[in-house]
Enzyme design. Sequence first.
Site, PDB file in Angstrom:
ATOM      1  N   ASP A 113       0.818  -1.213   0.000  1.00 18.10           N
ATOM      2  CA  ASP A 113       0.000   0.000   0.000  1.00 18.10           C
ATOM      3  C   ASP A 113       0.855   1.269   0.000  1.00 18.10           C
ATOM      4  O   ASP A 113       2.012   1.265   0.421  1.00 18.10           O
ATOM      5  CB  ASP A 113      -0.886   0.031   1.250  1.00 18.10           C
ATOM      6  N   HIS A 281       3.726  -2.230   3.223  1.00 18.79           N
ATOM      7  CA  HIS A 281       3.772  -0.884   2.646  1.00 18.79           C
ATOM      8  C   HIS A 281       5.087  -0.647   1.923  1.00 18.79           C
ATOM      9  O   HIS A 281       6.140  -1.133   2.363  1.00 18.79           O
ATOM     10  CB  HIS A 281       3.570   0.175   3.734  1.00 18.79           C
TER      11      HIS A 281
END
Length: 311
Positions: A113, A281
């Site tokens: 992400d 991430h």
Amino acid sequence: MKVNKKAKFIRRRLILTFLLVIPVLLYKGYKEFNSKMVQANKTVAANKITTTNNIKEETSGKKENYKEYKPEVNRSNVSSEGQKYTYDAKEVKDILDNKGKNDGEKIVFLTFDDGPSVTVTPKILDVLKNYNVKATFCLIGKEINASEGSKNLVKRIFKEGHALANHTYSHNLKSLYPQNKTNVEYFMEEVEKTNSAIKSIVGQDFNTRVLRMPGGYMSRKYYSDPNLEEFNAKLEEKGMYSIDWNAYDFDSEGSKKYAAELLNEVIKSVGTKEKVVLLMHDTYGKEETAKALPQIIEYLKRQGYEFRTLS
């Protein structure tokens, strides 16, 4: 004298006969040879047809290792290189909603992400390339448009066979969820804005069915968001699915964690799950995630997981 004349006559007759007979024999031999060659060519041609048919039959009976791969389907959030690694987003949504059935097949979806970032994303991509593993990148539109370097990273992600998902344009929770309620119209405008940013890089045929809501769909349910029904209807209209996660390396929770700690968090959260959607991430400041990734991949491989992407 007479004998010599007679001998000469006989020799002439023999020579004449020889000259007449040899061409006839040569012609017969040529016809016979030509006939055999024609028949041989016919046999070779027939064998080729049979061999070709056999190959076609064998090929038609073969199955891809990746059972969800359907060549006739254009999965437009991946390149042609990434087609065979995809898995249907709707089925993954069902799995996360506990509607899917266990079939004994262990599959993991690595999802990243908040990117792209010019500091961390290249490191993530290098590791994935080294292990020949594909992942799904949930991209933020404003990060895509931040620089030419960011745009080039989106191009690289796509070209190397990874899947592209939409993570809104701003990732601004106050704008997306004012008063803790989804602003459906504004939210979908951000989705379209991010799609447009990606299209400008990888081509106008790009379209993704995969949405990762900032904070996760689960947070909207947790807060009993009154606009979820409207939001769900809009997603259905767009043919999109909000995909959360069921495992996490916790690289954005609490104090900073180092690679070994991130690996331990993955081991704990994956547990004995058969289908795993793993959240990580690749944004700025997540260098430890890149450092932990080789060990995370090796662990998942030892556990027998196959790596797939969301499409």
